[in-house]
Design a protein around this motif. Structure first.
Motif, PDB file in Angstrom:
ATOM      1  N   ASN A  32     -39.294   0.263   7.133  1.00 62.97           N
ATOM      2  CA  ASN A  32     -40.351  -0.763   7.102  1.00 62.97           C
ATOM      3  C   ASN A  32     -40.781  -1.137   5.683  1.00 62.97           C
ATOM      4  O   ASN A  32     -41.709  -1.915   5.499  1.00 62.97           O
ATOM      5  N   ARG A  33     -40.092  -0.579   4.692  1.00 58.45           N
ATOM      6  CA  ARG A  33     -40.358  -0.973   3.299  1.00 58.45           C
ATOM      7  C   ARG A  33     -39.046  -1.387   2.628  1.00 58.45           C
ATOM      8  O   ARG A  33     -38.811  -2.565   2.385  1.00 58.45           O
ATOM      9  N   ASP A  34     -38.147  -0.445   2.396  1.00 59.47           N
ATOM     10  CA  ASP A  34     -36.874  -0.795   1.756  1.00 59.47           C
ATOM     11  C   ASP A  34     -36.032  -1.672   2.684  1.00 59.47           C
ATOM     12  O   ASP A  34     -35.394  -2.630   2.254  1.00 59.47           O
ATOM     13  N   GLY A  35     -36.035  -1.325   3.974  1.00 59.80           N
ATOM     14  CA  GLY A  35     -35.237  -2.070   4.953  1.00 59.80           C
ATOM     15  C   GLY A  35     -35.613  -3.537   4.990  1.00 59.80           C
ATOM     16  O   GLY A  35     -34.745  -4.415   4.961  1.00 59.80           O
ATOM     17  N   VAL A 222     -35.968  12.607  -2.080  1.00 63.08           N
ATOM     18  CA  VAL A 222     -34.716  12.092  -2.616  1.00 63.08           C
ATOM     19  C   VAL A 222     -34.437  10.748  -1.942  1.00 63.08           C
ATOM     20  O   VAL A 222     -34.475  10.628  -0.714  1.00 63.08           O
ATOM     21  N   HIS A 223     -34.209   9.733  -2.778  1.00 61.67           N
ATOM     22  CA  HIS A 223     -34.089   8.344  -2.293  1.00 61.67           C
ATOM     23  C   HIS A 223     -32.763   7.772  -2.791  1.00 61.67           C
ATOM     24  O   HIS A 223     -32.592   7.530  -3.981  1.00 61.67           O
ATOM     25  N   CYS A 224     -31.818   7.611  -1.877  1.00 66.97           N
ATOM     26  CA  CYS A 224     -30.459   7.249  -2.288  1.00 66.97           C
ATOM     27  C   CYS A 224     -30.007   5.908  -1.734  1.00 66.97           C
ATOM     28  O   CYS A 224     -30.366   5.534  -0.619  1.00 66.97           O
ATOM     29  N   HIS A 225     -29.196   5.233  -2.523  1.00 70.78           N
ATOM     30  CA  HIS A 225     -28.599   3.960  -2.102  1.00 70.78           C
ATOM     31  C   HIS A 225     -27.079   4.073  -2.064  1.00 70.78           C
ATOM     32  O   HIS A 225     -26.483   4.948  -2.703  1.00 70.78           O
ATOM     33  N   GLY A 226     -26.453   3.134  -1.345  1.00 71.20           N
ATOM     34  CA  GLY A 226     -25.032   3.272  -1.034  1.00 71.20           C
ATOM     35  C   GLY A 226     -24.073   2.456  -1.874  1.00 71.20           C
ATOM     36  O   GLY A 226     -22.969   2.169  -1.426  1.00 71.20           O
ATOM     37  N   GLY A 263     -27.376  -0.855   0.889  1.00 74.96           N
ATOM     38  CA  GLY A 263     -28.184  -0.107   1.838  1.00 74.96           C
ATOM     39  C   GLY A 263     -28.608   1.285   1.399  1.00 74.96           C
ATOM     40  O   GLY A 263     -28.300   1.736   0.291  1.00 74.96           O
ATOM     41  N   ASN A 264     -29.340   1.950   2.306  1.00 79.03           N
ATOM     42  CA  ASN A 264     -29.905   3.283   2.050  1.00 79.03           C
ATOM     43  C   ASN A 264     -29.154   4.335   2.860  1.00 79.03           C
ATOM     44  O   ASN A 264     -28.218   4.020   3.574  1.00 79.03           O
ATOM     45  N   ALA A 265     -29.629   5.567   2.763  1.00 81.30           N
ATOM     46  CA  ALA A 265     -29.058   6.663   3.568  1.00 81.30           C
ATOM     47  C   ALA A 265     -29.494   6.469   5.018  1.00 81.30           C
ATOM     48  O   ALA A 265     -30.678   6.277   5.294  1.00 81.30           O
TER      49      ALA A 265
HETATM   50 ZN   LIG Z   1     -34.668   1.864  -2.508  1.00 80.23          ZN
END
Ligand SMILES: [Zn+2]
Length: 437
Positions: A32-35, A222-226, A263-265
């Motif tokens: 609901n934030r990064d998405g 931990v905040h990861c991107h793809g 995208g994210n994890a």
């Molecule tokens: Zn992010």
């Protein structure tokens, strides 16, 4: 006899105590934030509410549920906090994302007075200092802005404040430690290490997270991107680093991995990786169990709401995740599923028959009428005391449809019928008064 039993008993107690002290892994979902920050994508406020409800049902610890400094989010955020008060969104923690600026903290509390949890974010890398802040800010300025924001949030009543080091993976470790220690000193609850550009690999992120855990000595995120295809692997390695360094860790995920750029994890893939991958769960455990049986449901809802199909080969929830065509595999899986499947489709809530209407269909829309709506709700065993009551609920459904541009799913209709006053708040948008034109 007693003497010989006693040492064993003590060992077991020690073992139990040690287990209790072992740091744990939690999930913090940022759909609901990064998405919703993803280019070309978005969610209606009702869809965001449903995501929070599903995350809560799954056992996710926290939802980064939106932007408290954005006017059109305010009513949705307040309404969801009301759902938390009512016990509907419980025990999930609802936290808002803002920039680490005192002005943003004040605006957040002005627009959403009941907000209790915030994450404040600021870029920490030399690249951003030079390229984004144009050399006008030093590292000390960044730390001062962040600690001022934490102080302001605490003073205004925030129960917990997380601090985000944006572009953390391109930030020098010594500065990250200094940044984290300053955040801790000012009462921040957690430090979020952001691999904003997906630059890390499992080996580097493990080392960094372990060093942060050991040197900052506070729970980490931990905040990861793809961008390099490693968001899930990096999340796992980062979590391990934090636990090995002695600290709890909160993995940031999104549903279906939807997030900025690549995208994210992915929430489901991370859960599977932690609980099913080779030997991992023996030492690295979830702080609270995730109900994987809701995986298919939340993935399908997010896919529908974002209007983005679930990839065929998505772990666990993709259409081919349990499909077998080749003779050897089909024969093998029929003899014993464990021959070619790591986990069962039933664990992910799949395998239930689905009702698909192939004849006449009455659906909800922005121009629906009462008779059709009563018929639709009747099929879900919802009846109304009067025509007026049905008309009131229908009015809310029409507004929801105006925002989402697609027929509402059963759970959305049931939610509106059950909590009409909350739905009314979620759906209300009042643009600010224009003063200059
Ligand atoms: Zn992010």
């Amino acid at each position: 006899m007693l003497l010989s039993v006693l040492p064993i008993y003590l060992t077991e107690v020690d073992e139990m105590a040690k287990k209790e002290q072992t740091p744990k892994i939690y999930f913090l979902d940022v759909t609901n934030r990064d998405g919703v920050q993803t280019a070309k994508l978005g969610l209606s406020k009702l869809e965001k509410t449903m995501i929070n409800i599903y995350l809560n049902e799954m056992g996710v610890f926290q939802s980064e549920f939106g932007f408290p400094t954005t006017r059109h989010e305010a009513r949705y955020l307040e309404a969801n906090l009301e759902l938390a008060e009512m016990g509907v969104l419980k025990p999930i923690r609802l936290e808002g994302w803002i920039r680490a600026i005192v002005g943003d903290v004040k605006t957040a509390f002005k627009f959403v007075p009941n907000i209790k949890h915030l994450n404040v974010s600021i870029s920490t890398s030399a690249q951003m200092l030079k390229g984004k802040f144009r050399g006008k800010k030093t590292g000390d300025d960044i730390i001062k802005e962040m600690t001022d924001a934490v102080d302001a949030a605490k003073a205004l009543g925030a129960e917990s404040v997380g601090v985000n080091a944006e572009d953390g993976s391109r930030t020098e470790l010594g500065f990250l430690v200094k940044f984290g220690l300053a955040a801790k000193e000012h009462g921040a609850a957690r430090l979020r290490y952001c691999d904003t550009l997906g630059y890390d690999n499992p080996f580097t992120i493990y080392e960094t997270m372990k060093a942060l855990a050991e040197n900052v000595v506070m729970p980490l995120e931990v905040h990861c991107h793809g961008d390099l295809g490693m968001a899930v692997a990096n999340s796992l390695a980062g979590a391990r680093g934090s636990v090995d360094g002695g600290q709890d860790v909160y993995i940031n995920t999104t549903v279906n991995g939807i997030g900025e750029r690549a995208g994210n994890a992915d929430l489901v893939a991370c859960t599977l990786a932690i609980t099913k991958s080779k030997g991992f769960a023996k030492k690295y455990q979830l702080g609270s169990p995730i109900k994987l049986t809701l995986a298919a449901k939340i993935a399908e809802f997010a896919s529908y709401a974002f209007d983005v199909p679930i990839p065929l080969n998505q772990p666990g929830v993709g259409a081919n995740a349990f499909a077998h065509a080749s003779g050897i595999h089909a024969d093998g899986v029929l003899k014993d599923p464990e021959n070619y499947e790591l986990y069962s489709y039933k664990e992910l809530g799949r395998g239930k028959p689905k009702f698909v209407e192939t004849g006449r269909e009455i659906i909800s829309g922005q121009y629906s009428g009462v008779a059709g709506f009563r018929h639709l709700m009747g099929k879900m065993n919802v009846s109304f005391a009067s025509r007026d009551e049905a008309a009131d609920i229908l009015e809310l459904v029409r507004y929801a449809n105006v925002q989402s541009h697609k027929p509402l799913v059963e759970d959305e209709l049931l939610f509106i019928a059950k909590y009409p006053h909350i739905a009314q708040k979620v759906l209300t948008q009042t643009p600010l008064v224009l003063e200059t034109v």
